[in-house]
Design an enzyme around this catalytic site. Structure first.
Site, PDB file in Angstrom:
ATOM      1  N   ARG A  36       3.296 -50.986  24.253  1.00 51.67           N
ATOM      2  CA  ARG A  36       2.438 -50.957  26.072  1.00 51.67           C
ATOM      3  C   ARG A  36       1.362 -50.712  25.898  1.00 51.67           C
ATOM      4  O   ARG A  36       0.721 -51.643  26.646  1.00 51.67           O
ATOM      5  CB  ARG A  36       3.084 -50.066  26.506  1.00 51.67           C
ATOM      6  CG  ARG A  36       3.008 -49.758  28.043  1.00 51.67           C
ATOM      7  CD  ARG A  36       3.672 -48.415  28.964  1.00 51.67           C
ATOM      8  NE  ARG A  36       4.711 -48.534  28.389  1.00 51.67           N
ATOM      9  CZ  ARG A  36       5.996 -47.826  28.782  1.00 51.67           C
ATOM     10  NH1 ARG A  36       5.520 -46.536  30.068  1.00 51.67           N
ATOM     11  NH2 ARG A  36       6.920 -47.783  29.387  1.00 51.67           N
ATOM     12  N   HIS A  82      11.358 -58.349  28.799  1.00 50.34           N
ATOM     13  CA  HIS A  82      10.681 -57.386  29.548  1.00 50.34           C
ATOM     14  C   HIS A  82      10.962 -55.640  30.193  1.00 50.34           C
ATOM     15  O   HIS A  82      10.669 -56.266  31.601  1.00 50.34           O
ATOM     16  CB  HIS A  82       9.193 -57.243  29.843  1.00 50.34           C
ATOM     17  CG  HIS A  82       8.114 -56.744  29.635  1.00 50.34           C
ATOM     18  ND1 HIS A  82       7.930 -55.599  27.955  1.00 50.34           N
ATOM     19  CD2 HIS A  82       7.418 -55.950  30.471  1.00 50.34           C
ATOM     20  CE1 HIS A  82       6.254 -54.708  28.773  1.00 50.34           C
ATOM     21  NE2 HIS A  82       6.232 -54.615  30.024  1.00 50.34           N
ATOM     22  N   TYR A 126       5.798 -65.988  46.868  1.00 49.02           N
ATOM     23  CA  TYR A 126       4.726 -67.174  47.534  1.00 49.02           C
ATOM     24  C   TYR A 126       4.119 -67.945  46.513  1.00 49.02           C
ATOM     25  O   TYR A 126       3.073 -68.561  47.377  1.00 49.02           O
ATOM     26  CB  TYR A 126       3.599 -66.085  48.521  1.00 49.02           C
ATOM     27  CG  TYR A 126       4.156 -66.013  49.803  1.00 49.02           C
ATOM     28  CD1 TYR A 126       5.636 -66.606  50.505  1.00 49.02           C
ATOM     29  CD2 TYR A 126       4.528 -64.400  49.826  1.00 49.02           C
ATOM     30  CE1 TYR A 126       6.228 -65.970  51.779  1.00 49.02           C
ATOM     31  CE2 TYR A 126       4.909 -63.579  51.211  1.00 49.02           C
ATOM     32  CZ  TYR A 126       5.800 -64.655  52.170  1.00 49.02           C
ATOM     33  OH  TYR A 126       6.484 -63.967  52.424  1.00 49.02           O
TER      34      TYR A 126
END
Length: 749
Positions: A36, A82, A126
């Site tokens: 990570r 993931h 968007y």
């Protein structure tokens, strides 16, 4: 229902709690570190970034294609590779697209991806994105067996363990992350310089850190700025893999007609949000904490332009900027902690040279794997070409077998000694391929493949050839990121500069005249301006209170308050309560004991040295700078003997050469100032000897001018005893009666 004890979740384990906890926490910590938070030294990526780019590649979002919604990319990433929160994945994707966050962006974003002011990106429904050429260079070789693949978390698909491309992403784009018990912080660098250093290491594997720094100047931040550390400090930081870099904003001075000027900041330190920076500078102006700065304006558009206006044109530009460097994020420190996962997935701190060497070693592995992959492809193709050529040489017989036999493959294999793949390929040939020129083309292709096969075989067998090939590939890629290109041009200037100077108090506080008043009961205030101290209307006090000290000062002055116990406190002239009302208790500003008697209040700048003396006649000279206290608790300067108290604190004029002391027994003595030692603290030496009583007062004077005092009465006449020879003696003498008319209270006026 019976419990299944074979299920590990139903089994009861008898184990010490501390060991069980430590084992499980260690598993969690290692998972955080390796999967990570820390980047891999070979491709400089964390798993989330690697999976984002891989998913975009599978969606064919290359630089030449159109954009796709980020929501589509994030959905694929969290659904296939993931399994984490969509917002954290999208945040990682946004950073890969921000030109002010990444030196070489890996994602080409379309829409609102945030800005340097600190505004957040629009929601992923968007925005749209595709890969950049940098990302394609980083992933080059994924189709050529350059790296290992592993199953995804649900085992349905495969994903690459790392990326094989020749782009040095770890050092070029940097990285940051916090794991359990460790962290990483790597600044971005110039890719062209990294390519040059890598080529040097390929030629000279034993090259030291100094040789590497001959090519890598230092960090190259996407927001520019100036690294002001010395070459020695930078070298030490890179050699150890730990340290930091001082980064300053870049500014220019714009002159105006009439002699005015303003400082214009065009680049700010990496990681600083412009909006918050301007807010911090504006707060300094509004709170008058930096009076030489009058205003700050943000005139930025696509480029940064922060205009700083000085209070007046006489302000020194260097002083203004040094103050802002100290007080704001116009100068920051970017830490270096080159903590990465090595080829064995082990976290460790590397030097710059070690990180480059590990990346180069990875590239040699990739080169060999890609070469072997190509060789295997060539062998397969040659096998098929040999079968095609046999077919052309025996075309009529092949056609006859195919037409006559129900199962032609075994017959072809037996008659022409073909392999199963060759026979299958012949049977799958199209009729239109059976033209006359096809045989010549096949032989030409086979010859070319054999030549390439020989070259690749030689490459695999020769370390020198591998080094030459890798250098050639790096040099070719360097052209895309060279200093002459818009993307590759160095943005951060490396220029040594001294630390920002300490700004004098006069620059930090607006200098204004004040009148300081301390009452007998310890109430202090500062009236604006230098008011008339003789006016009864000026010095108003509470009933039962009266004046104790009153003098003129400036807001930039430091005031010294001394108590009978020999302790000195420091007050800032700018921090005194206003003149309206009766002020505030001075004990609310310093840690003054309730029963402490205040002996003196004066400006620290009244003189360089002071005479201090106790009631038992002992004293010494102390420098004003040595009694300034930095805390509310003050500083002990004189330690009077039991029963004695501090009674005299007098500034010493530069021309004074004698000390005059008078006792309670009305005896006066004068001796050379040179006989009194200069100390920082203590009891001092005997100034005057007494049979009874103690010291009443002491002061310094110029012996040639004599001793003057104010006579009693309304006229305020001054009397001077010009000849002090009768009272001149050695230090510690008893003295003699003072001149006629000397004040009856035994005080020097």
């Amino acid at each position: 229902m019976a419990t299944d004890l074979t299920d590990p979740f139903n089994a009861i384990v008898d184990a010490p709690f501390d060991s069980a906890l430590s084992e499980r926490y260690l598993v969690y910590a290692m998972s955080t570190i390796t999967a990570r938070s820390l980047p891999d030294v070979r491709d400089g990526l964390k798993p989330v970034h690697r999976r984002l780019l891989w998913a975009m590649r599978l969606l064919r979002l290359d630089p030449a294609s159109g954009y796709k919604k980020c929501a589509r990319v994030v959905g694929d990433v969290i659904g296939k590779y993931h399994p984490h929160g969509d917002q954290s994945v999208y945040d990682a994707m946004v950073r890969l697209a921000q030109t002010f966050a990444l030196r070489y962006p890996l994602v080409d974003g379309q829409g609102n991806f945030g800005n340097i002011d600190g505004d957040n990106a629009a929601a992923y429904r968007y925005t749209e994105a595709r890969l950049t050429q940098v990302a394609m260079d980083l992933m080059a070789g994924l189709d050529e067996d350059a790296v290992e693949y592993r199953p995804t978390y649900n085992g349905e698909e495969n994903e690459p363990e790392l990326f094989p491309g020749l782009f040095p992403n770890l050092l070029a784009n940097g990285a940051s992350g916090i794991a359990v018990g460790m962290a990483t912080s790597i600044p971005p660098h110039n890719a062209a310089e990294l390519f040059d250093a890598a080529i040097l290491l390929i030629d000279q594997p034993g090259a030291d850190d100094a040789a590497i720094l001959g090519h890598v100047q230092g960090p190259d931040f996407p927001t520019g700025g100036i690294v002001v550390d010395s070459a020695a400090a930078i070298a030490e930081t890179y050699a150890t893999g730990r340290g930091g870099f001082r980064v300053r904003a870049r500014y220019t001075i714009e002159r105006e007609k009439g002699g005015g000027w303003s400082a214009v900041v065009t680049e700010i330190p990496y990681g600083v949000q412009k909006g918050k920076l301007i807010e911090a500078i504006a707060a300094l102006v509004n709170e008058r904490k930096f009076p030489i700065l009058a205003d700050v304006r943000d005139e930025s558009d696509a480029d940064i332009r922060i205009v700083l206006e000085p209070r007046s044109r006489t302000v020194d530009a260097g002083t203004l900027m040094d103050g802002l460097f100290r007080l704001t994020d116009l100068e920051t420190r970017f830490s270096l902690n080159l903590n990465v996962l090595d080829a064995t997935r082990t976290p460790r701190v590397m030097s710059l040279r070690e990180a480059l060497a590990a990346w180069i070693q990875h590239q040699f592995v990739v080169l060999k794997r890609r070469t072997q992959h190509r060789l295997d492809k060539i062998v397969d193709r040659i096998e098929l070409l040999d079968g095609y050529i046999v077919a052309y040489l025996n075309l009529d017989r092949v056609i006859a077998i195919i037409r006559a036999e129900d199962e032609p493959k075994p017959v072809l294999i037996a008659e022409f000694a073909l392999t199963d793949r060759q026979a299958e390929a012949i049977l799958n040939m199209r009729l239109r391929s059976l033209r006359k020129l096809e045989e010549m083309e096949l032989r030409r292709e086979r010859d070319a493949l054999e030549k390439e096969q020989a070259d690749l075989t030689a490459l695999l067998g020769s370390d020198a050839r591998q080094r030459t090939r890798l250098k050639r590939d790096l040099a070719k890629l360097r052209e895309r990121y060279g200093p002459e290109t818009l993307l590759g041009k160095r943005r951060t200037l490396i220029e040594e500069a001294a630390p920002a100077r300490d700004i004098p108090l006069e620059a930090m506080i607006e200098r204004e005249p004040i009148t300081v008043i301390l009452s007998q009961r310890g109430w202090i205030r500062a009236m604006k301006g230098h008011v008339d101290l003789a006016s009864a209307d000026t010095l108003k006090f509470k009933e039962g209170d009266g004046p104790r000290f009153a003098f003129h000062a400036q807001t930039t002055d430091k005031l010294l308050l001394a108590t009978a116990a020999g302790r000195f406190y420091t007050l800032g002239g700018d921090r005194l309560p206003g003149g309206r009302g009766f002020g505030e208790p001075v004990r609310s500003m310093i840690d003054l004991d309730h029963d402490a008697a205040i002996v003196a209040l004066l400006g620290a700048g009244a003189s360089e040295r002071m005479l201090i003396a106790a009631s038992d006649g002992r004293g010494f000279i102390v420098r004003s700078a040595d009694v300034v206290a930095e805390t509310r608790k003050g500083k002990t300067v004189m330690t009077p003997r039991p029963g004695a108290t501090l009674v005299v604190v007098r500034p010493i004029a530069a021309e004074d050469d004698y000390v005059a002391a008078v006792g309670d027994n009305r005896k006066l003595v004068a001796f050379p100032l040179s006989e009194l030692p200069e100390m920082t603290r203590g009891q001092g030496v005997q100034i005057q000897r007494f049979r009874d009583g103690g010291l009443s007062d002491a002061r310094t004077l110029r012996f040639a001018d004599g001793l003057s005092w104010t006579m009693a009465g309304a006229e305020g006449r001054v009397r001077t005893e010009s000849d002090l020879a009768p009272w001149r003696a050695a230090r510690g003498a008893a003295g003699r009666m003072p001149p006629i008319g000397f004040p009856r209270d035994n005080r020097f006026k």
